[in-house]
Each structure stands twice: as C-alpha cells, then as structure tokens.
Motif scaffolding. Structure first.
Motif, PDB file in Angstrom:
ATOM      1  N   PRO A   1      -8.608  -7.947   6.769  1.00  0.00           N
ATOM      2  CA  PRO A   1      -7.481  -7.435   5.966  1.00  0.00           C
ATOM      3  C   PRO A   1      -7.979  -6.576   4.816  1.00  0.00           C
ATOM      4  O   PRO A   1      -9.084  -6.780   4.309  1.00  0.00           O
ATOM      5  CB  PRO A   1      -6.797  -8.711   5.465  1.00  0.00           C
ATOM      6  N   PRO A   2      -7.194  -5.602   4.408  1.00  0.00           N
ATOM      7  CA  PRO A   2      -7.577  -4.765   3.267  1.00  0.00           C
ATOM      8  C   PRO A   2      -7.425  -5.516   1.953  1.00  0.00           C
ATOM      9  O   PRO A   2      -6.945  -6.654   1.912  1.00  0.00           O
ATOM     10  CB  PRO A   2      -6.599  -3.588   3.351  1.00  0.00           C
TER      11      PRO A   2
ATOM     12  N   SER B   1       6.514   0.136  -8.193  1.00  0.00           N
ATOM     13  CA  SER B   1       5.418   1.034  -7.829  1.00  0.00           C
ATOM     14  C   SER B   1       4.105   0.287  -7.966  1.00  0.00           C
ATOM     15  O   SER B   1       4.008  -0.713  -8.681  1.00  0.00           O
ATOM     16  CB  SER B   1       5.416   2.274  -8.730  1.00  0.00           C
ATOM     17  N   TRP B   2       3.067   0.772  -7.295  1.00  0.00           N
ATOM     18  CA  TRP B   2       1.770   0.097  -7.333  1.00  0.00           C
ATOM     19  C   TRP B   2       0.657   1.106  -7.083  1.00  0.00           C
ATOM     20  O   TRP B   2       0.881   2.251  -6.695  1.00  0.00           O
ATOM     21  CB  TRP B   2       1.725  -0.996  -6.269  1.00  0.00           C
ATOM     22  N   LYS B   3      -0.556   0.639  -7.296  1.00  0.00           N
ATOM     23  CA  LYS B   3      -1.749   1.453  -7.040  1.00  0.00           C
ATOM     24  C   LYS B   3      -2.328   1.056  -5.692  1.00  0.00           C
ATOM     25  O   LYS B   3      -2.496  -0.115  -5.399  1.00  0.00           O
ATOM     26  CB  LYS B   3      -2.787   1.235  -8.140  1.00  0.00           C
ATOM     27  N   MET B   4      -2.621   2.062  -4.887  1.00  0.00           N
ATOM     28  CA  MET B   4      -3.184   1.813  -3.563  1.00  0.00           C
ATOM     29  C   MET B   4      -4.599   1.235  -3.704  1.00  0.00           C
ATOM     30  O   MET B   4      -5.387   1.704  -4.533  1.00  0.00           O
ATOM     31  CB  MET B   4      -3.229   3.116  -2.769  1.00  0.00           C
TER      32      MET B   4
ATOM     33  N   ASP C   1      -7.615   4.684   2.169  1.00  0.00           N
ATOM     34  CA  ASP C   1      -7.197   6.020   2.597  1.00  0.00           C
ATOM     35  C   ASP C   1      -7.231   6.160   4.114  1.00  0.00           C
ATOM     36  O   ASP C   1      -6.289   6.683   4.721  1.00  0.00           O
ATOM     37  CB  ASP C   1      -8.090   7.085   1.955  1.00  0.00           C
ATOM     38  N   ASN C   2      -8.330   5.713   4.742  1.00  0.00           N
ATOM     39  CA  ASN C   2      -8.429   5.842   6.202  1.00  0.00           C
ATOM     40  C   ASN C   2      -7.336   5.046   6.893  1.00  0.00           C
ATOM     41  O   ASN C   2      -6.713   5.513   7.862  1.00  0.00           O
ATOM     42  CB  ASN C   2      -9.812   5.363   6.677  1.00  0.00           C
TER      43      ASN C   2
ATOM     44  N   SER D   1       6.963   9.386  -0.504  1.00  0.00           N
ATOM     45  CA  SER D   1       6.662   9.949   0.809  1.00  0.00           C
ATOM     46  C   SER D   1       5.200  10.342   0.965  1.00  0.00           C
ATOM     47  O   SER D   1       4.690  10.411   2.078  1.00  0.00           O
ATOM     48  CB  SER D   1       7.551  11.179   1.056  1.00  0.00           C
ATOM     49  N   ALA D   2       4.507  10.596  -0.143  1.00  0.00           N
ATOM     50  CA  ALA D   2       3.110  11.018  -0.036  1.00  0.00           C
ATOM     51  C   ALA D   2       2.188   9.859   0.288  1.00  0.00           C
ATOM     52  O   ALA D   2       1.340   9.949   1.164  1.00  0.00           O
ATOM     53  CB  ALA D   2       2.680  11.695  -1.346  1.00  0.00           C
ATOM     54  N   TYR D   3       2.337   8.756  -0.395  1.00  0.00           N
ATOM     55  CA  TYR D   3       1.405   7.641  -0.214  1.00  0.00           C
ATOM     56  C   TYR D   3       2.097   6.299  -0.005  1.00  0.00           C
ATOM     57  O   TYR D   3       1.436   5.280   0.087  1.00  0.00           O
ATOM     58  CB  TYR D   3       0.473   7.546  -1.420  1.00  0.00           C
TER      59      TYR D   3
END
Length: 406
Positions: A194-195, A213-216, A221-222, A255-257
């Motif tokens: 798991p990530p 909202s949150w930080k990836m 990214d992959n 929509s971007a991330y």
C-alpha cells in the motif's frame, strides 16, 4: 638413554601460484641410522599435523597442495631414525596460498514486489565485499546481471508489471572470487504494497458543502498516472470512529491531481471527522490520514443577542451584550436609528468601531443629548444573520451625554 636424531637444517619453502603447490627442501641428514623424514603443517591458530602422511619421506623435499584460500601455512621437518625416534622440529617456514575461493552462497533470499519495484533481501555473507543480482524471465534462464550492491539488499525498479521474474544472488570477496548462487526466488510483479497515507488535510466549510483537501503522499505520482486515486471517509462526532466510518461520495474533485473532495451529504450544523486514504493502481489502500474535525455549515441565522446594553460615553455610545450560546459566530453588526411616531424605526447608519471586548462595539460621534435606538445582529461563519427588520432583533434605546454647559 639413546639420543634422538639431529634436527634437520636448511628448510625452505616456495609457492607456485600456477599449480597451487608449496615445495619444501632441506639439508639431507647425515644420521647413519636414518629412516626418513616427516613434514608437519599448521595454521597460525591450529596445532601441528602430519602433512606428509603416514609413510616416511626418504628424500629431503616435499610438495604440498594447498587450498586456494589465501591462508598462510607454517611448516617444520623432523628426522626419524630406524628405532622410530623423532627429532625436534626444524625452524619454521611458511607459504601463503593464492586466494581463489569465494564466500559462501547467500542464504535467505526473499522477493517482495509491487507494481514498480521488487525488494530483494538476503542474509549477510562473511567475507563478501559486494553482491551481484541476476534476473530472468524463466527459472532456467538465461540470467542477466541486474546490478551490484555492497548491502544484503537490492531494489529492482525495472520489475515487469504482473509478470514473473526469477532472481538469484551471489557474493564476491575483495579479490573478486564469486560464491555459488543463492537459491532462486520468484517475484510475480503483483503490487501488494500500500502507498503512504495523504497528509496535511485542510477544510473549507460552506452552508451547502464541506470541501476537504490534502497533500498527495510522496512517490505517488506513478500510481496516480496509472489509475491511483483517493478515498475520503467520515464519521459523526469530534473523533474518528472506525465503527461508524463511511465513505464520502465526492461531488467534485481537483481534476488535476484528485486532491479535493466536496461533501454535500452532511447534516447542517453537525460535527464530522474526516480522513483520507490513497489507493494505488493495483487497489492497495493506504492507512487513514491524520483526521480533521469540522462543524458543517447551515442556513440558520444566529438567534438575537441577549443582554443588549447601551452606555453613553464622551466618545459615543458603547453597546455591549452577553456572550452567545452559538459556537459559530463570526462577527457582529450594529445600527443606529430613530423611533417613528408609528413605532417603527428608521435606521440611519451602521456602527463599525470595534473594541478589545468581542461582545462590545462603539457607535462614535453621537450628537450630545440625543436619543436613538440601537440594534446588534450576529453573523455566523456562513454569512447567516437576521434581517434588520426582523421583529426579534435585539434593540435598546439610549440618550447620549449632554456635554454642553448652559
């Protein structure tokens, strides 16, 4: 007592790297009853043992085949007469073999894979200076060198997705001598890791929705490009309760991330605690993020202020009131007006000068000795407030100080 034979002299040793043999020579004994010689050998940490075997040597020379381990061997020669008596050992000489022996084969090789990397781990090998890692599509090979490492681990970042890869490892010592290969293990290319969980949750609460909202997470990214996504969960109340945790159906997202979710399914004015997970392209879900608690918005205006008071001062009329029962008050507004003959109020202007007391406001520049009606209205964080003409709005009538002397 009969004397023992004379000790041999002139012992020398030479080592031939091509044959891996040490050749010993010494001066022939002049004993009249000589039966032969014995050659003894030892390492620095071991006792003497016969290197020449059980039969006596009849010539003053001996050839010894040494193991190609790079060790130093010590030798001495003793004379034996026909009565079986053995002399003392000669002065020691030594020979060091060429090291052509590799370390032991690595043991305990394991392969733990995900979509992008297979993690290979094995037990450290004594005398290993580095390791070589090989991979093949079939167990029978051919095997290709994937890389080298000085640690008992290797991360294969070129793992084919959802396809097997066979691995084996060997150790090499400082001279480059290789060990035998380890047992072969298989990585199937299936992502089971798991990530990491998302971080830094923030919220923006409106009357109609709550946006989270949150930080990836790092290295996502992959996964994101290949179909990874996020899931927002909530439970009612001010703590995250796994028993009542439900997944939120997001109305819209970044929509971007895909790093924002709007929740429109809340009960107005209720507390909710949110958490987010990351889901990679293979469906592995991370642990829950650190939670964040909000009070959902509503469209209900705060009630009338209570205990409204007006205190005339030299600099104007000070309005004050009791602390509110609601926990979502954002600000207050005050007005000054005059009472009409029909009992209604004609509002003249707002009072906007705040004070250090959150439950007080000053209406400045009030004409001396004049009487006015004052009103105070609370506004919540979602911009809900009573209309000024609402009959429940709290008002107070007060007369300003008359500072003009007769």
């Amino acid at each position: 007592m009969e004397a023992v034979p004379a000790t041999p002299a002139g012992l020398s040793a030479t080592y031939d790297a091509m044959t891996g043999q040490a050749t010993l020579r010494w001066t022939a004994s002049k004993e009249t009853d000589l039966a032969g010689y014995r050659v003894y050998r030892r390492l620095a940490t071991t006792s003497w043992s016969k290197a020449s075997g059980s039969a006596l040597l009849t010539a003053p020379s001996f050839t010894d085949a040494l193991p190609a381990t790079g060790q130093t061997f010590f030798y001495e020669v003793r004379t034996v007469d026909k009565g079986g008596r053995e002399s003392r050992g000669s002065l020691d000489v030594s020979a060091t073999s060429l090291d052509r022996t590799g370390p032991a084969a690595p043991a305990g090789l394991t392969a733990t894979g995900d979509r992008f990397t297979t993690l290979l781990r094995w037990q450290p090998v004594a005398d290993a200076a580095r390791y070589e890692v090989y991979g093949a599509a079939q167990s029978a090979g051919p095997y290709t060198l994937l890389g080298t490492t000085t640690q008992p681990s290797y991360d294969d970042h070129l793992t084919p997705a959802n396809a097997p890869r066979h691995y084996r490892v060997r150790a090499l010592d400082a001279k480059g001598n290789p060990s035998a290969f380890s047992a072969t293990v298989i990585g199937d290319g299936v992502d089971r890791t798991p990530p990491q969980a998302p971080t830094d949750l923030t919220t923006y609460v409106q009357a109609s929705e709550t946006r989270v909202s949150w930080k990836m997470p790092d290295s996502f990214d992959n996964d994101r490009v290949n179909g990874g996504h996020f899931r927002l969960y909530r439970s009612p109340g001010t703590t995250l309760d796994p028993a009542t945790l439900t997944r939120v159906s997001c109305v819209n997202t970044d929509s971007a991330y895909d790093r924002m979710c709007a929740d429109q399914g809340m009960t107005p004015g209720a507390h909710y605690t949110y958490a987010v997970t990351a889901v990679d392209a293979a469906g592995n879900e991370s642990a829950l993020s650190a939670p964040v608690t909000v009070r959902s918005g509503d469209r209900v205006a705060p009630g009338p202020v209570t205990g409204l008071r007006a205190t005339p001062r030299n600099d104007g009329m000070l309005l004050s009131w009791d602390a509110p029962a609601e926990d979502d008050i954002a600000s207050y507004f005050a007005w000054r007006g005059v009472r009409q003959p029909d009992g209604t109020v004609r509002w003249l202007e707002s009072c906007s000068e705040g004070t250090s007391d959150p439950q007080a406001m000053l209406c400045p520049s009030i004409p001396d000795g004049e009487t006015y009606v004052y009103a105070v209205i609370a506004k919540d964080r979602w911009d809900n407030r009573l209309r000024l003409d609402d009959p429940t709005v709290a008002t107070v009538t007060a007369t300003e100080l008359d500072l003009v002397r007769p």
